[in-house]
Design a protein around this motif. Structure first.
Motif, PDB file in Angstrom:
ATOM      1  N   VAL A   1       0.856  -1.194   0.000  1.00 45.24           N
ATOM      2  CA  VAL A   1       0.000   0.000   0.000  1.00 45.24           C
ATOM      3  C   VAL A   1       0.891   1.243   0.000  1.00 45.24           C
ATOM      4  O   VAL A   1       0.729   2.163  -0.811  1.00 45.24           O
ATOM      5  CB  VAL A   1      -0.949   0.018   1.223  1.00 45.24           C
ATOM      6  N   ALA A   2       1.889   1.221   0.890  1.00 45.01           N
ATOM      7  CA  ALA A   2       2.827   2.344   0.947  1.00 45.01           C
ATOM      8  C   ALA A   2       3.610   2.460  -0.353  1.00 45.01           C
ATOM      9  O   ALA A   2       3.822   3.558  -0.877  1.00 45.01           O
ATOM     10  CB  ALA A   2       3.778   2.180   2.123  1.00 45.01           C
ATOM     11  N   ALA A   3       4.004   1.288  -0.892  1.00 41.14           N
ATOM     12  CA  ALA A   3       4.781   1.300  -2.126  1.00 41.14           C
ATOM     13  C   ALA A   3       3.983   1.897  -3.276  1.00 41.14           C
ATOM     14  O   ALA A   3       4.522   2.642  -4.100  1.00 41.14           O
ATOM     15  CB  ALA A   3       5.219  -0.115  -2.474  1.00 41.14           C
ATOM     16  N   SER A   4       2.668   1.595  -3.320  1.00 39.31           N
ATOM     17  CA  SER A   4       1.888   2.154  -4.424  1.00 39.31           C
ATOM     18  C   SER A   4       1.713   3.668  -4.278  1.00 39.31           C
ATOM     19  O   SER A   4       1.706   4.380  -5.276  1.00 39.31           O
ATOM     20  CB  SER A   4       0.547   1.444  -4.615  1.00 39.31           C
ATOM     21  N   ILE A   5       1.613   4.132  -3.024  1.00 40.14           N
ATOM     22  CA  ILE A   5       1.577   5.586  -2.832  1.00 40.14           C
ATOM     23  C   ILE A   5       2.888   6.192  -3.338  1.00 40.14           C
ATOM     24  O   ILE A   5       2.900   7.198  -4.053  1.00 40.14           O
ATOM     25  CB  ILE A   5       1.373   5.942  -1.340  1.00 40.14           C
ATOM     26  N   TYR A   6       3.987   5.510  -3.000  1.00 41.66           N
ATOM     27  CA  TYR A   6       5.306   5.983  -3.436  1.00 41.66           C
ATOM     28  C   TYR A   6       5.391   6.067  -4.956  1.00 41.66           C
ATOM     29  O   TYR A   6       5.823   7.072  -5.520  1.00 41.66           O
ATOM     30  CB  TYR A   6       6.375   5.025  -2.894  1.00 41.66           C
ATOM     31  N   ILE A   7       4.948   4.989  -5.619  1.00 38.03           N
ATOM     32  CA  ILE A   7       5.028   4.968  -7.085  1.00 38.03           C
ATOM     33  C   ILE A   7       4.117   6.033  -7.692  1.00 38.03           C
ATOM     34  O   ILE A   7       4.514   6.794  -8.572  1.00 38.03           O
ATOM     35  CB  ILE A   7       4.663   3.558  -7.620  1.00 38.03           C
ATOM     36  N   TYR A   8       2.890   6.142  -7.145  1.00 37.80           N
ATOM     37  CA  TYR A   8       1.937   7.128  -7.659  1.00 37.80           C
ATOM     38  C   TYR A   8       2.530   8.543  -7.579  1.00 37.80           C
ATOM     39  O   TYR A   8       2.489   9.306  -8.539  1.00 37.80           O
ATOM     40  CB  TYR A   8       0.632   7.045  -6.866  1.00 37.80           C
ATOM     41  N   ILE A   9       3.133   8.831  -6.423  1.00 37.57           N
ATOM     42  CA  ILE A   9       3.681  10.183  -6.223  1.00 37.57           C
ATOM     43  C   ILE A   9       4.859  10.448  -7.142  1.00 37.57           C
ATOM     44  O   ILE A   9       5.012  11.538  -7.677  1.00 37.57           O
ATOM     45  CB  ILE A   9       4.083  10.360  -4.745  1.00 37.57           C
ATOM     46  N   ASN A  10       5.674   9.411  -7.351  1.00 39.85           N
ATOM     47  CA  ASN A  10       6.824   9.621  -8.213  1.00 39.85           C
ATOM     48  C   ASN A  10       6.466   9.716  -9.686  1.00 39.85           C
ATOM     49  O   ASN A  10       7.146  10.372 -10.458  1.00 39.85           O
ATOM     50  CB  ASN A  10       7.842   8.497  -8.005  1.00 39.85           C
ATOM     51  N   MET A  11       5.394   9.019 -10.083  1.00 31.72           N
ATOM     52  CA  MET A  11       4.994   9.042 -11.485  1.00 31.72           C
ATOM     53  C   MET A  11       4.298  10.350 -11.819  1.00 31.72           C
ATOM     54  O   MET A  11       4.397  10.861 -12.920  1.00 31.72           O
ATOM     55  CB  MET A  11       4.031   7.889 -11.787  1.00 31.72           C
ATOM     56  N   ARG A  12       3.553  10.866 -10.839  1.00 35.80           N
ATOM     57  CA  ARG A  12       2.746  12.049 -11.086  1.00 35.80           C
ATOM     58  C   ARG A  12       3.636  13.267 -11.227  1.00 35.80           C
ATOM     59  O   ARG A  12       4.451  13.560 -10.371  1.00 35.80           O
ATOM     60  CB  ARG A  12       1.800  12.254  -9.911  1.00 35.80           C
ATOM     61  N   LYS A  13       3.499  13.972 -12.344  1.00 33.86           N
ATOM     62  CA  LYS A  13       4.243  15.220 -12.503  1.00 33.86           C
ATOM     63  C   LYS A  13       3.240  16.354 -12.522  1.00 33.86           C
ATOM     64  O   LYS A  13       2.267  16.320 -13.252  1.00 33.86           O
ATOM     65  CB  LYS A  13       5.026  15.198 -13.821  1.00 33.86           C
ATOM     66  N   ASP A  14       3.475  17.336 -11.694  1.00 33.06           N
ATOM     67  CA  ASP A  14       2.602  18.495 -11.758  1.00 33.06           C
ATOM     68  C   ASP A  14       2.890  19.241 -13.055  1.00 33.06           C
ATOM     69  O   ASP A  14       3.974  19.158 -13.603  1.00 33.06           O
ATOM     70  CB  ASP A  14       2.852  19.403 -10.550  1.00 33.06           C
ATOM     71  N   LYS A  15       1.885  19.966 -13.505  1.00 34.19           N
ATOM     72  CA  LYS A  15       1.985  20.654 -14.789  1.00 34.19           C
ATOM     73  C   LYS A  15       3.196  21.589 -14.841  1.00 34.19           C
ATOM     74  O   LYS A  15       3.884  21.686 -15.846  1.00 34.19           O
ATOM     75  CB  LYS A  15       0.700  21.471 -15.000  1.00 34.19           C
ATOM     76  N   TRP A  16       3.457  22.237 -13.699  1.00 33.36           N
ATOM     77  CA  TRP A  16       4.529  23.238 -13.692  1.00 33.36           C
ATOM     78  C   TRP A  16       5.913  22.626 -13.764  1.00 33.36           C
ATOM     79  O   TRP A  16       6.882  23.293 -14.047  1.00 33.36           O
ATOM     80  CB  TRP A  16       4.423  24.132 -12.457  1.00 33.36           C
ATOM     81  N   GLU A  17       5.976  21.298 -13.520  1.00 32.43           N
ATOM     82  CA  GLU A  17       7.298  20.672 -13.488  1.00 32.43           C
ATOM     83  C   GLU A  17       7.798  20.302 -14.875  1.00 32.43           C
ATOM     84  O   GLU A  17       8.958  19.971 -15.040  1.00 32.43           O
ATOM     85  CB  GLU A  17       7.267  19.421 -12.616  1.00 32.43           C
ATOM     86  N   VAL A  18       6.904  20.345 -15.874  1.00 34.31           N
ATOM     87  CA  VAL A  18       7.314  19.998 -17.228  1.00 34.31           C
ATOM     88  C   VAL A  18       8.406  20.972 -17.664  1.00 34.31           C
ATOM     89  O   VAL A  18       8.221  22.185 -17.617  1.00 34.31           O
ATOM     90  CB  VAL A  18       6.107  20.072 -18.195  1.00 34.31           C
ATOM     91  N   GLY A  19       9.548  20.417 -18.006  1.00 32.53           N
ATOM     92  CA  GLY A  19      10.639  21.270 -18.471  1.00 32.53           C
ATOM     93  C   GLY A  19      11.509  21.818 -17.361  1.00 32.53           C
ATOM     94  O   GLY A  19      12.456  22.534 -17.618  1.00 32.53           O
ATOM     95  N   ARG A  20      11.165  21.506 -16.119  1.00 31.22           N
ATOM     96  CA  ARG A  20      11.997  21.988 -15.018  1.00 31.22           C
ATOM     97  C   ARG A  20      13.163  21.061 -14.780  1.00 31.22           C
ATOM     98  O   ARG A  20      13.038  19.868 -14.824  1.00 31.22           O
ATOM     99  CB  ARG A  20      11.163  22.088 -13.733  1.00 31.22           C
TER     100      ARG A  20
END
Lengths: 280, 319
Positions: free
Chosen positions: A261-280
């Motif tokens: 459960v914790a691992a999936s939260i970890y993966i979800y958070i790492n995969m998710r890129k906020d819009k502003w991070e594109v190109g950062r």
């Protein structure tokens, strides 16, 4: 020539794949199979799992483990966040010294640290003796109790979480903070509008790491915990020593599921890129 | 007087800092603090913005003491060298943040943001994030964000030094235009003397924490009061006099004559470089090199290794 190139990468990966299969994948599969083997009837079924959930002794142990781990995660993150913010934004001799010292607990072997802590907090320990000098007889009641385990968990996890959050905070530039002060933002506003949005990901990652490493902790609860209730890691050790391999395997799978459960939260958070991070 | 700095001192543990700083800045003036890195120019700017406390002296804005106030309580706005914008907010959100704190009504806020973005030529980028903009565009937004707060004084800390040379020239022209059209009081920090000459009403030349000279760009260029200022602003030749003093001459004030002319200084031409509308000639004079800027047509009659004599239209003497 081209055919060769297609096979070559697989050939080069083969040793590590074989090694992985042998020492990781095979034991996992065997463990899962074992967990479904019923000791008495001999067939396959959920008997080993039912054992943990239909037995008050063990459900209490599971809840007890989760409670300790959740308190550890929340307290370690809260303290580490405050500590990391202090280290990042305060520039005093004390903060610089703390910045060098906070990592020290990670260099002390776990057994040494636990035994050291026991001599300090036990009812006849250092703190008790200091209290006697002042005419009191202070008993902390932390040994053989969740308080002791949580205290020890914090010792191990605060340096780790502080390190992770500090790395995230160091990516925030002074001018970004100063620009907020310049437009009259209060300290709370700077935290909620700048620091939190730029670091929440690393905070979650640190939290999942702490959760995963503490759900199966053994040394601390074994040395400092009570005989009842027991944390899952200690129960697992007992079952194994008493040749209940099926039940031990089932408990391992249960612990693994909590971790995932914790691992999936970890993966979800790492995969998710906020819009502003594109190109950062 | 918009902004007054009286006897301000701020010293750091290592002895660096600023001393005896006195400045009077008029409303609508663009004042530049100029000097090499470590001269204290940014320290002065940061004390004005409230990011650094002062050890001694006073800072007054519109006659009121502000030196004990934190940045959030001062009516100044600052633009930093880089990393000005909050990366997780859109351009609109970046501009709106300060106005929200000031509780500006929504409709008015949108209108003011749009007008400001039109002023800096960035209205098309309102929905973008800072990382989607170039460095120059980000600094335009940073200036817009500072201006939106209607500061009494705008503080700029080397705002263009991270940009390409070409964009830098363009940006400083735009800044000057905006400053004049809004009649803003601006304090501008730079280490680039050309930039300082181009934008300033007055320049403050700084050296090791103290003010060396204050004056208009022409005053500073034409009458550098100390040798340090003469070295720092524009090109300058230095020649040792027999009495131990130093003679300083700008290359455009050096006149090259044919060898037979009756002047006391003789030289040998070493290089001739054509730099567009004028030519740069360097000559060996004793054990030093003297540079001269000569109009193209006049330079045609000289060639390398010619013996020449030189005279000066204008020169300065320093101890």
């Amino acid at each position: 020539m081209e055919k060769e190139n297609k096979v070559l990468p697989y050939l080069m990966m083969l040793p590590s794949i074989l090694l992985m299969s042998l020492v990781v994948i095979y034991p996992i599969i065997m463990g899962v199979i074992t967990s479904f083997q019923q000791q008495e009837s001999g067939g396959y079924g959920f008997e080993n799992y039912r054992y943990f959930f239909e037995n008050d002794y063990h459900t209490t142990g599971i809840w007890y483990t989760l409670k300790i781990v959740v308190i550890t995660v929340v307290a370690a993150i809260a303290i580490s966040y405050l500590l990391a913010i202090f280290l990042r934004f305060s520039n005093t001799p004390i903060s610089r010294l703390m910045g060098k010292l906070y990592i020290l607990p990670r260099f002390i072997p776990a057994l040494v640290a636990v035994n050291g802590m026991i001599t300090v907090i036990r009812d006849s320990g250092l703190i008790n003796r200091i209290s006697q000098v002042f005419g009191y007889n202070l008993h902390l009641n932390m040994m053989y109790d969740e308080k002791g385990i949580i205290l020890m968990n914090l010792w191990f996890n605060i340096p780790f979480a502080t390190m992770m959050i500090s790395a995230a905070l160091s990516a925030i530039n002074d001018s970004e903070v100063e620009a907020m002060r310049d437009v009259s933002a209060s300290k709370t506003m700077i935290f909620t509008n700048l620091i939190l949005p730029l670091t929440y990901r690393d905070v979650f990652v640190a939290a999942t790491f702490i959760f995963m490493s503490n759900i199966s902790s053994f040394t601390t609860p074994y040395l400092m915990g009570a005989t009842y209730p027991k944390m899952m890691g200690v129960t697992l050790f007992d079952l194994y020593n008493n040749f209940h391999y099926g039940r031990a395997a089932a408990l391992s799978v249960i612990m693994f599921l909590f971790s995932s459960v914790a691992a999936s939260i970890y993966i979800y958070i790492n995969m998710r890129k906020d819009k502003w991070e594109v190109g950062r | 007087m918009k902004l007054q700095v009286k006897n301000v001192e701020k010293l750091y543990g290592n002895g660096d800092g600023i001393r005896d700083i006195n400045l009077d800045i008029e409303e609508g003036e663009l004042l530049t603090l100029l000097g090499p890195s470590g001269c204290g120019k940014s320290t002065i700017l940061r004390t004005l913005g409230g990011f650094i406390s002062i050890d001694k002296g006073q800072i007054l804005i519109d006659g009121k003491e502000v030196h004990n106030l934190p940045p959030e309580k001062r009516s100044t706005a600052m633009v930093f060298q880089s990393y000005n914008l909050w990366p997780h907010m859109t351009i609109f959100e970046n501009l709106a943040f300060g106005l929200k704190i000031k509780k500006v009504p929504k409709a008015e806020m949108s209108k003011r943001i749009e007008n400001m973005l039109k002023l800096v030529g960035m209205i098309d980028h309102i929905k973008k994030y800072p990382t989607q903009l170039s460095g120059g565009q980000q600094q335009r937004i940073a200036i817009a964000r500072a201006l939106l707060l209607e500061p009494t004084v705008l503080l700029l800390d080397e705002p263009f030094s991270a940009l390409d040379a070409k964009i830098r020239v363009q940006m400083r022209e735009e800044l000057k235009q905006i400053q004049q059209s809004l009649n803003m009081t601006v304090v501008f920090v730079t280490h680039d003397q050309e930039e300082a000459m181009a934008v300033s009403d007055r320049i403050v030349v700084m050296n090791k924490g103290v003010i060396e000279q204050i004056g208009s760009p022409t005053e500073i260029y034409d009458n550098p009061t100390t040798r340090y200022v003469a070295t720092f602003i524009g090109e300058m030749n230095f020649l040792k006099n027999t009495d131990g003093t130093t003679l300083a001459v700008r290359p455009e004030d050096v006149v090259i004559n044919a060898d037979n002319a009756d002047t006391s200084i003789e030289g040998i031409i070493k290089t001739i470089m054509i730099l567009g509308h004028y030519t740069s000639i360097s000559m060996e004079v004793g054990d030093t090199t003297v540079h001269a800027y000569v109009p193209r047509l006049k330079a045609n009659k000289f060639s390398i290794n010619d013996k020449v004599s030189i005279s000066f239209i204008k020169y300065y003497t320093y101890n």
